[in-house]
Write an enzyme that holds these catalytic residues in place. Structure first.
Site, PDB file in Angstrom:
ATOM      1  N   LYS A  92     -11.882   5.182   1.447  1.00  0.00           N
ATOM      2  CA  LYS A  92     -12.307   6.068   0.343  1.00  0.00           C
ATOM      3  C   LYS A  92     -12.650   5.259  -0.908  1.00  0.00           C
ATOM      4  O   LYS A  92     -13.661   5.503  -1.548  1.00  0.00           O
ATOM      5  CB  LYS A  92     -11.184   7.065  -0.024  1.00  0.00           C
ATOM      6  CG  LYS A  92     -10.774   7.997   1.092  1.00  0.00           C
ATOM      7  CD  LYS A  92      -9.784   9.053   0.601  1.00  0.00           C
ATOM      8  CE  LYS A  92      -8.444   8.508   0.150  1.00  0.00           C
ATOM      9  NZ  LYS A  92      -7.671   7.822   1.195  1.00  0.00           N
ATOM     10  N   ARG A 131      -5.532  -5.528   3.626  1.00  0.00           N
ATOM     11  CA  ARG A 131      -6.327  -5.219   2.422  1.00  0.00           C
ATOM     12  C   ARG A 131      -5.884  -6.068   1.226  1.00  0.00           C
ATOM     13  O   ARG A 131      -4.693  -6.282   1.024  1.00  0.00           O
ATOM     14  CB  ARG A 131      -6.152  -3.730   2.100  1.00  0.00           C
ATOM     15  CG  ARG A 131      -6.925  -3.281   0.887  1.00  0.00           C
ATOM     16  CD  ARG A 131      -7.149  -1.809   0.891  1.00  0.00           C
ATOM     17  NE  ARG A 131      -5.936  -1.025   0.693  1.00  0.00           N
ATOM     18  CZ  ARG A 131      -5.931   0.302   0.652  1.00  0.00           C
ATOM     19  NH1 ARG A 131      -7.046   0.980   0.821  1.00  0.00           N
ATOM     20  NH2 ARG A 131      -4.809   0.959   0.454  1.00  0.00           N
ATOM     21  N   ARG A 136      -1.472  -4.913  -2.601  1.00  0.00           N
ATOM     22  CA  ARG A 136      -0.728  -3.802  -3.212  1.00  0.00           C
ATOM     23  C   ARG A 136       0.671  -3.730  -2.621  1.00  0.00           C
ATOM     24  O   ARG A 136       0.857  -3.950  -1.428  1.00  0.00           O
ATOM     25  CB  ARG A 136      -1.457  -2.483  -2.941  1.00  0.00           C
ATOM     26  CG  ARG A 136      -2.451  -2.111  -4.004  1.00  0.00           C
ATOM     27  CD  ARG A 136      -3.306  -0.939  -3.599  1.00  0.00           C
ATOM     28  NE  ARG A 136      -2.546   0.229  -3.172  1.00  0.00           N
ATOM     29  CZ  ARG A 136      -3.102   1.403  -2.857  1.00  0.00           C
ATOM     30  NH1 ARG A 136      -4.413   1.554  -2.921  1.00  0.00           N
ATOM     31  NH2 ARG A 136      -2.369   2.424  -2.481  1.00  0.00           N
ATOM     32  N   ARG A 143       3.253   6.650   4.362  1.00  0.00           N
ATOM     33  CA  ARG A 143       2.009   7.148   3.767  1.00  0.00           C
ATOM     34  C   ARG A 143       1.213   7.965   4.783  1.00  0.00           C
ATOM     35  O   ARG A 143       0.626   8.990   4.436  1.00  0.00           O
ATOM     36  CB  ARG A 143       1.177   5.970   3.239  1.00  0.00           C
ATOM     37  CG  ARG A 143       1.821   5.342   2.017  1.00  0.00           C
ATOM     38  CD  ARG A 143       1.189   4.034   1.623  1.00  0.00           C
ATOM     39  NE  ARG A 143      -0.164   4.163   1.127  1.00  0.00           N
ATOM     40  CZ  ARG A 143      -1.013   3.143   0.991  1.00  0.00           C
ATOM     41  NH1 ARG A 143      -0.637   1.922   1.324  1.00  0.00           N
ATOM     42  NH2 ARG A 143      -2.216   3.343   0.530  1.00  0.00           N
ATOM     43  N   ARG A 171      -4.421  15.965  -2.817  1.00  0.00           N
ATOM     44  CA  ARG A 171      -3.681  15.489  -1.644  1.00  0.00           C
ATOM     45  C   ARG A 171      -2.691  16.531  -1.146  1.00  0.00           C
ATOM     46  O   ARG A 171      -2.009  16.277  -0.165  1.00  0.00           O
ATOM     47  CB  ARG A 171      -2.923  14.214  -2.003  1.00  0.00           C
ATOM     48  CG  ARG A 171      -3.655  12.912  -1.644  1.00  0.00           C
ATOM     49  CD  ARG A 171      -2.761  11.800  -2.063  1.00  0.00           C
ATOM     50  NE  ARG A 171      -2.916  10.555  -1.415  1.00  0.00           N
ATOM     51  CZ  ARG A 171      -3.497   9.479  -1.960  1.00  0.00           C
ATOM     52  NH1 ARG A 171      -4.069   9.556  -3.123  1.00  0.00           N
ATOM     53  NH2 ARG A 171      -3.504   8.342  -1.316  1.00  0.00           N
TER      54      ARG A 171
END
Ligand code: AMP
Length: 225
Positions: free
Chosen positions: A16, A127, A160, A171, A91
């Site tokens: 996203k 990531r 992160r 998550r 969300r």
């Protein structure tokens, strides 16, 4: 003036954020990422950041009232008058209902970027983000030219705190339990365009643009390159 509100749905790590940056630029809309807004509050040591921290570190959703206050404050700013692109919001159904009330008659354009759970952990754990400009990389799939350094601004790359295998599981559970029901929520309203998030980023982008053009046909909203 026609107003566009574009919502990107999808699991964590679906892409996203990567697509949001490009889409926002192409469509001339501000990119509003609630995750980025929270991270800015954490970095700035604000009261909101302090209240959100433990939820974020554990991979849980931040309570709706904190998210809504922050988001509505942001979209009240002048740059959002002609519309905006939402990345990571809504969300929960409560967030979607609150947004719907605020948008009144405006029906948002909703894209769901789909990636199977089996791909998510590898995408998230690899990531890396640029500390200075927020650009997103992946150690294997879109590595920077020079290790640890952003191609765009030469800023340092970091991982992160919630991009670890342990936190990813929570998550994903949060996503399936609380966010995935929004696909039906929006399907029952203006509709949802599904895009295959496993494709290369350029192809995902093209598919997003094609679905926006499809859903805006007749509404007069153009896509500027
Ligand atoms: P993201 O950068 O979108 O992956 O968001 C990082 C974290 O910020 C999430 O795991 C949540 O803890 C929090 N967060 C971001 N957006 C929301 C939202 N709309 N509702 C609740 N929590 C959120």
């Amino acid at each position: 003036m026609s107003r566009t509100v574009l919502i990107l749905l999808g699991a964590p790590g679906a892409g996203k954020g990567t697509q949001a940056v490009r889409l926002a630029q192409t469509l001339g809309l501000p990119h509003i990422s609630t995750g980025d807004l929270f991270r800015a509050n954490l970095a700035g040591g604000t009261d909101l950041g302090d209240r959100a921290r433990s939820f974020m570190d554990q991979g849980e959703l931040v309570p709706d009232e904190l998210v809504l206050e922050m988001l509505f404050d942001r979209v009240s700013q002048e740059d959002c008058l002609a519309g905006y692109l939402l990345d990571g919001f809504p969300r929960t159904t409560a967030q979607a209902v609150a947004l719907e009330a605020r948008l009144e008659n405006l029906v948002p354009t909703v894209i769901d970027i789909q990636v199977p759970d089996s791909d998510i952990e590898e995408r998230i754990v690899g990531r890396r983000m640029c500390k200075d400009c927020g650009a997103i990389y992946h150690l294997t799939f879109s590595a920077p030219a020079q290790e640890g350094t952003c191609n765009a601004c030469s800023g340092p790359l970091y991982q992160r705190k919630d991009d670890t295998a342990a936190v990813v599981r929570t998550r994903l559970e949060e996503y399936h339990q609380k966010t995935a029901p929004l696909i039906s929520f929006y399907s029952e309203r203006g509709g949802v365009s599904a895009v295959d998030g496993r494709l290369k980023p350029d192809l995902v982008f093209e598919a997003c643009i094609a679905s926006i053009q499809g859903s805006n046909q007749g509404s007069g909203h153009g896509v500027n390159n």
